[in-house]
Each structure stands twice: as structure tokens, then as C-alpha cells.
Scaffold this active site. Structure first.
Site, PDB file in Angstrom:
ATOM      1  N   GLU A 199     -31.945 -11.322 -15.427  1.00  0.00           N
ATOM      2  CA  GLU A 199     -31.180 -12.302 -16.200  1.00  0.00           C
ATOM      3  C   GLU A 199     -31.479 -13.733 -15.754  1.00  0.00           C
ATOM      4  OE1 GLU A 199     -27.379  -9.635 -17.539  1.00  0.00           O
ATOM      5  OE2 GLU A 199     -27.110 -10.777 -15.695  1.00  0.00           O
ATOM      6  N   GLU A 250     -14.302  -7.083 -16.837  1.00  0.00           N
ATOM      7  CA  GLU A 250     -15.146  -7.759 -17.818  1.00  0.00           C
ATOM      8  C   GLU A 250     -15.185  -7.041 -19.163  1.00  0.00           C
ATOM      9  OE1 GLU A 250     -19.124  -8.298 -16.375  1.00  0.00           O
ATOM     10  OE2 GLU A 250     -19.835  -9.187 -18.252  1.00  0.00           O
ATOM     11  N   ASP A 286     -23.975  -1.362 -17.667  1.00  0.00           N
ATOM     12  CA  ASP A 286     -23.284  -2.524 -17.105  1.00  0.00           C
ATOM     13  C   ASP A 286     -21.764  -2.381 -17.122  1.00  0.00           C
ATOM     14  OD1 ASP A 286     -22.837  -4.960 -16.025  1.00  0.00           O
ATOM     15  OD2 ASP A 286     -23.459  -6.143 -17.766  1.00  0.00           O
TER      16      ASP A 286
HETATM   17  C1  BDP Z   1     -22.990  -8.630 -16.119  1.00  0.00           C
HETATM   18  C2  BDP Z   1     -22.256  -9.911 -16.286  1.00  0.00           C
HETATM   19  C3  BDP Z   1     -23.002 -11.086 -15.747  1.00  0.00           C
HETATM   20  C4  BDP Z   1     -23.480 -10.776 -14.343  1.00  0.00           C
HETATM   21  C5  BDP Z   1     -24.312  -9.529 -14.355  1.00  0.00           C
HETATM   22  C6  BDP Z   1     -24.720  -9.084 -12.956  1.00  0.00           C
HETATM   23  O1  BDP Z   1     -21.980 -10.105 -17.657  1.00  0.00           O
HETATM   24  O2  BDP Z   1     -22.141 -12.193 -15.776  1.00  0.00           O
HETATM   25  O3  BDP Z   1     -24.197 -11.835 -13.821  1.00  0.00           O
HETATM   26  O4  BDP Z   1     -23.567  -8.476 -14.882  1.00  0.00           O
HETATM   27  O5  BDP Z   1     -24.152  -8.099 -12.491  1.00  0.00           O
HETATM   28  O6  BDP Z   1     -22.037  -7.622 -16.199  1.00  0.00           O
HETATM   29  O7  BDP Z   1     -25.603  -9.673 -12.344  1.00  0.00           O
END
Ligand code: BDP
Length: 714
Positions: free
Chosen positions: A305, A407, A379
């Protein structure tokens, strides 16, 4: 007039109980009602022997005093010697002390660094807490206070307790500007601006709360990291927090931004095989340990990401992790390298990418490197099958990563108790070494003999007065600590303890509310993501339903990528005829889920694309089952509301009212999820919501038009 007001206040207090705001968490120590148990506790805590030779023992002594003052109204008096008339003895084990107490001797072997013993005589009038270390004494003290708070028998105790996991961590996704990524309880509890000079009482209370459930590490900063935290001025702030936490057995960890040598070191590269870069990290480690001798180590999110990482230099995750491992090793620090990686350029099912990247690296990491794996491969969804990596990296210590902050589970407005989710993953069988190779045994190191082992969870704390936003979200923080200490505890035991300490020991309160907690996660799954649906929430903020989204830059950011609805059916085919993700599990696991005819229905649409008319175990076809689940889940929120209204007599007014209002929001949002998802999927199934169900009062276009520019945590 004044008298009238006072009277009114008195009446309100008697009617509703005194007001509480939730700040004290499960360490409220309310007065034990007059009676035999109160007498016994008064007697037991009248005086105590606890020699204070360290800040940790001081913390234990303070807690005994805070606890006894609350529970009995009289503060326990410290004795200078373990005389025969001192009922409570709390100290590092010594044979002399043991003899003095007149309580049967205990076996301290196997207690380790953190374990403890609680022994008492048959009348429960003398009690001894011992351990091999000060830390063990502190944990034993909290356990003792938990016994009192939950009204357990104090007679003939023979408690031996030691943690099953070595590292029990919270991961704070807290930014230096005090925003919290995916935080729904206000701003960060770390006030970086006033640190190191101002030590907020909150830091101490945070440490007490963590220690009381055995949490022994805190990663202070967001995985989407900022290199500023590694600069000298900020390290002084980190040191201040480490100094506060140390007496409570808590080590601090930081997230390391992989490109820090460039951003804060002025180097031209962050290539992990570049000598200058390696030296930069070694120097940085030295600098940190000079300030914080027991610094825990680094948590790293790399090449995921948008975060920088070793792959930017055509190196592997192992190259990156080992470089940091080498820098920390001389000081006893560890690297926790995250396996949450997926790439936009990679057309492979996102479910499979971490496995593909990491399995070839098994055995290539240094001994002080752990790989941290999220409970599932996507996730933190409301329900996910366990991550295939847990069954596939025997040579690497794998750390569990759960998420406390909700979340994808209603954020801070839904009552969802997460212990059942954690247990579901921990008890899943990977079959890595035959039947019984459950995830819990992978992460506690027993399956593959790893002495480095642990569990972490993304924290749900913020500066809201009650720390977690929703009063019931505190239970998830509590449960994480308890399960990291002992993953064999049941969700029910943990809920029971937490309710007694946080609210009331009254059976008429505990039984119905415990039932709510234990069912809450399944209820949420039904009204949000039934039958294995996943990742169909709003873009960016992840708030609310948005299964229709199909315009995101990266394919795997779009809900349509995950649900694959079409006129034929619904769900993601991950079998041999689809993405083949199922092949990443052991044959025995695969066999459980491979055939849509007998795949556990909770994972049905996770692994299969199912025709709308296909009949499921209930006798209903897929469309009717989907409708049934969404409606039942929503209706069950109504039942929670009704139950909550009946327990009003046993809850203080402020928290009762707060939960009541939050449940109203939860119900409205459940209806929103139900209506939006069913209206949308109905366009593919070609079938309406049957007339016997209450029909949505809004159109699909209405739900699509909703915008939340200031949703929290984004
Ligand atoms: C996701 C989140 C994001 C996090 C990412 C992570 O939406 O904000 O940075 O995981 O775990 O669930 O790195």
C-alpha cells in the site's frame, strides 16, 4: 432551592446508581456489598507484606492499595515484616517466606520470567502471591485483585499461571499529529507535543490496564510509518513513555520506515544490501538503546500500500528484515516484519499474494525476526478463514495480528465482542503437522518449536473519556490480553470476568448481557457480510455498505472484485476452477472447503461462486438465504436493544444511556446494510425481496448517493 437540587441528585443517584464514565475500564474496584465476602476481603487485606525493592513492586503495592480501598473502603496497610498475623504476602519467592506463611509449599519450577503462584489456606484467611521475578509478582497481584472483583472463592487456592505467549503486544496505528489511522475513539493517547516533559496520568493508567491483562509490549506508532519518530528529539519522547511503562512490564516498540536512511539520514538509498544503509541502521539502533536499554524492536510494513521496502531495490522481504535484525541483535531487539503485502501490478488474487511472497523465504530470516500475519488473508473482515501462511512457514516464528479497532465491524458504534472471532482463528486446524495443528499452536511456538512467539492486535484506544469509544469495545482490549496470556480460555470465561469487573456481579445482569456479547459477532456477520461475503464496504473510510463500487484504480480495492455478483450467482471462486487460492491450504483443509455442496456455509461465498437458485442446507436457495440472513441479523439487533433495556437496574445511568443510544445507531446501520446490499444484489438475482419482509423505504440510488467526507479514522 439548594436543598431541592441536592435531593434530586440523591434520588437520581439512588435510582440509577452513581454515574461512571468508563475511564476506569475493568479496574473500577467498586465496594463489595456488606456481607461475608466483604468481611473476608477486609480481613485478608487488612495488612499486607510486599517489600518494595523496585518500581515494579511499587506498582504492585499501589494497586493493592487502590484495590482494597475501593473494594472494602479501607486501604490495606503495608507491614514491614511477614509476621504471622499478616494475612497477605506478596513477594518474589523465597523458602523463608514460604515457611512463615503456614500455607502449603509451592513448586516454582516452570514459572518462567512472568508466571506466578497464588496459594491460600483452607479458610481463605491467609494468601500468598509469589513469583520468580518482580514482573511475575505484579501479574499475580492483578490476578488476585481480579479474584476479588469477580467474587471468586479465596479458600484453598492453588493457582499456577504463566503466559503461553512471550510477546503480547498492542499495535497503535497512531500518527505523530495525533490522528489515529482506523481510530474511532478520538485522537491518539500519546501527546507527542508535550512529551517528554508532561507525563499524562493516562500513560500510567494505560500501563496499568495493559499489565492487568498481561500485555507486555506497545508499538507506539502507525505501520504507515513516519521517519520523524527515529529522530533524536522524538526518541526522547519515546524514552519518556518507555520509562513510564517499564515498571508495568511493558516494552516499547516503534515502526521503522524503510526509507528512513534517506528521509532522516540524508543517504541516497535505503537498499538493504548497501553497506552505508546497514551502518545507518546499526547506528540508529545504538542510539535508541542508549536511551531505552530494553527497547523491544521494530515493526515494519514494507512494499505494501505504497510503503517503501526492499523490493524497491529488487531485494526480498528477508533481505530487508535481516538488515534490521542484524542492527538490533546485539541489543536483544527483534524485528516484526508484516506479511500484509499485496501489489497493484500483481493480477493474482489478493488472497494469494502474501503466501506467494513469503513461503519461498521460509528459513531465510535471522533468528530475531518474526513475520506478523493477519488472522485472514484479506483484511480483518467480519469473518475470514484463517490465513494460509499459518500452515506454511514452519521455519519462521509467526506472530498473530488481530484488529481490536473495528474497522470493518461497525467501528465504534456497534457492540461486537471479538473473542469469538479470535478463538475461531486460533482453533482452526492448519493440518501443517497432521490433525490438531491448530493456529494457536503455530503462534505459541509449540508446533514448530519456536521460542520466539507472540500475538499482537491493532489497538482501539484513543483519548475519548472511556478510551475505546464504545463501552463494550473495552472488552476487546481486555480479551486480547487474556487470550495472549492463555489462548485456552473460552470467550465466555473472558466475557464473564470482564462484565463482572466492568459493570456488575449481579447474575440478572451478567447472564443476559453475556449472551448478547457471545452472539454479537455472528449477528454482525449476518447483517453485514453473510455466507462469506467480504470487502463490500464504503471506499476509503470503510464505513457502511457499498457493494456497487467498481471505479477504484486498483482492482482489489473494488467491492465488485470480491463479490463477483452476476446474473448467474454470487461469490468468489477460489477453487481449482477459479483463482486457485484454496491450493495454498493443506489438502485436508482444502477438502473441507473445496466442494460447494459441503463447504461450511460461513465461507461459502468466500470460496465459491454460487448460482442464485442453488439450494442451501436450510432448504432455501441462495437468494432467499441471503435475504433471510440480512433480515435475521437486523432483527437480532432489536433483541439486543430489548435485552439492554431490561438490565437498566444494574447499570449506572451514564453508561446505560450511552450503550442504549449506540444500539439505536447499530440498529439503523444494520437496516442500512441490509437494505443497500439486498437492493443491489437483487439487481443481479433478478428476484425481489419477498413480500413477507418489511420492504426498504429507500431506493438503491439513495444508498448510493450517501457520502461521508469526515468519517473518522481515514
Ligand atoms: C487496512 C487498513 C489500512 C492499514 C492496512 C494495514 O485499511 O489503514 O494501513 O490495513 O494493515 O486494514 O497496513
Amino acid at each position: 432551592m439548594r436543598k431541592c437540587l441536592l435531593l434530586l441528585l440523591l434520588v437520581t443517584i439512588t435510582l440509577y446508581g452513581h454515574t461512571e464514565n468508563g475511564y476506569d475500564l475493568w479496574l473500577r474496584y467498586p465496594r463489595i456489598p456488606a456481607g461475608p465476602y466483604n468481611n473476608q476481603v477486609q480481613q485478608l487485606t487488612a495488612s499486607f507484606y510486599l517489600p518494595v525493592t523496585s518500581p515494579t513492586l511499587q506498582a504492585a503495592r499501589d494497586e493493592v492499595q487502590i484495590g482494597s480501598r475501593g473494594l472494602t473502603g479501607k486501604m490495606a496497610k503495608p507491614a514491614s515484616k511477614p509476621h504471622a498475623h499478616v494475612p497477605l504476602l506478596i513477594a518474589v519467592y523465597s523458602p523463608e517466606m514460604e515457611k512463615l506463611t503456614g500455607i502449603p509449599p509451592a513448586d516454582t519450577t516452570g514459572l518462567g520470567e512472568e508466571g506466578y503462584l497464588i496459594y491460600s489456606n483452607s479458610a481463605g484467611t491467609r494468601l500468598r502471591i509469589t513469583a520468580r521475578t518482580d514482573k511475575g509478582v505484579l501479574y499475580g497481584t492483578f490476578h488476585f485483585l481480579r479474584l476479588l472483583q469477580t467474587r471468586q472463592s479465596l479458600e484453598n487456592l492453588r493457582i499456577h499461571s504463566q503466559p503461553r505467549l512471550r510477546l503480547r503486544l498492542l499495535n497503535h496505528w497512531d500518527n505523530l499529529d495525533r490522528t489515529v489511522e482506523r481510530g474511532y475513539a478520538g485522537f491518539s493517547i500519546w501527546n507527542w507535543h508535550t512529551l517528554p516533559s508532561l507525563i499524562d496520568q493516562r500513560y500510567i493508567d494505560y500501563a496499568r490496564a495493559c499489565a492487568s491483562v498481561g500485555i507486555n509490549g506497545s508499538v507506539l506508532t502507525n505501520v504507515n510509518a513516519n521517519a520523524t519518530i527515529l529522530t533524536p528529539a522524538y526518541l526522547l519522547k519515546v524514552k519518556a513513555l518507555a520509562d513510564v511503562f517499564r515498571p508495568f512490564g511493558i516494552k516499547v516498540y516503534l515502526t521503522a520506515r524503510f526509507s528512513a536512511p534517506i528521509e532522516s539520514g540524508g543517504l541516497k538509498t535505503a537498499d538493504p544490501l548497501h553497506e552505508e544503509v546497514r551502518q545507518w541502521w546499526k547506528n540508529k539502533a545504538k542510539e535508541i538503546y542508549a536511551l531505552i536499554p530494553d527497547f523491544g524492536g521494530f515493526l515494519v510494513k514494507a512494499n505494501s500500500e505504497g510503503q517503501p521496502g526492499p523490493q524497491d531495490y529488487q531485494r526480498t522481504h528477508a533481505d530487508g528484515a535481516n538488515m534490521l535484525g542484524e542492527a538490533l541483535a546485539p541489543h536483544g531487539g527483534i524485528v516484526i516484519w508484516r506479511a500484509f503485502v499485496y501489489a497493484a501490478e500483481n493480477p493474482v488474487d489478493r488472497h494469494m499474494q502474501a503466501y506467494n511472497d513469503f513461503v519461498p523465504l521460509d528459513g531465510k530470516f535471522l533468528p530475531n525476526v518474526m513475520v506478523q500475519v493477519k488472522n485472514g488473508a484479506i483484511d480483518f473482515m467480519p469473518r475470514e478463514p484463517f490465513h494460509p501462511l499459518f500452515g506454511a512457514m514452519p521455519k519462521t516464528p509467526l506472530m498473530m495480528e488481530f484488529q481490536l479497532t473495528q474497522e470493518y465491524l461497525g467501528q465504534s458504534t456497534h457492540l461486537v465482542y471479538l473473542a469469538p472471532l479470535f478463538k475461531e482463528t486460533l482453533e482452526s486446524d492448519t493440518w501443517a503437522k497432521g490433525k490438531g495443528s491448530i493456529v494457536a499452536k503455530v503462534i505459541d511456538g509449540s508446533l514448530h518449536s519456536h521460542s520466539l512467539n507472540g500475538m499482537a492486535a491493532v489497538a482501539n484506544t484513543g483519548n475519548d473519556i472511556n478510551w475505546c469509544g464504545h463501552p463494550f469495545a473495552q472488552a476487546n482490549w481486555y480479551a486480547l490480553g487474556r487470550l495472549a496470556w492463555d489462548h485456552s480460555l473460552t470467550s465466555e470465561q473472558i466475557a464473564d470476568e470482564w462484565l463482572r469487573m466492568t459493570f456488575s456481579n449481579e447474575k440478572k445482569f451478567i447472564n443476559p448481557v453475556k449472551k448478547i456479547m457471545l452472539e454479537s459477532r455472528d449477528i454482525l456477520v449476518d447483517y453485514m457480510n453473510p455466507l462469506g461475503l467480504h470487502h463490500i464496504m464504503g471506499t476509503g473510510h470503510h464505513y457502511g455498505p457499498a457493494p456497487w463500487v467498481n471505479d477504484q484504480r486498483r482492482p482489489e480495492w473494488n467491492p465488485v472484485y470480491y463479490h463477483r455478483a452476476d446474473s448467474n450467482g454470487l461469490g468468489f471462486n477460489r477453487t481449482a476452477t477459479g483463482s486457485k487460492a484454496l491450493a495454498q491450504y493443506s489438502p485436508e483443509v482444502r477438502a473441507l472447503w473445496e466442494d460447494p455442496a459441503d463447504c461450511d456455509e460461513k465461507y461459502l461465498l468466500w470460496f465459491h461462486h454460487i448460482p442464485w437458485q442453488q439450494q442451501l442446507s436450510s432448504g432455501r436457495n441462495l437468494w432467499d438465504e441471503l435475504v433471510y440472513r440480512y433480515y435475521t441479523g437486523t432483527a437480532r439487533v432489536k433483541t439486543i436493544q430489548e435485552t439492554w433495556n431490561t438490565v437498566r437496574p444494574w447499570v449506572d445511568r451514564e453508561r446505560h444511556e450511552q450503550v442504549r443510544q449506540l444500539l439505536n445507531i447499530q440498529y439503523e446501520e444494520a437496516v442500512w446494510w441490509r437494505n443497500a446490499c439486498l437492493l443491489y444484489f437483487s439487481g443481479f438475482s433478478g428476484r425481489p425481496i419477498p413480500g413477507n419482509f418489511e420492504q426498504p423505504d429507500k431506493t438503491l440510488d439513495y444508498y448510493k448517493s450517501l457520502r461521508f467526507p469526515y468519517a473518522p479514522g481515514n
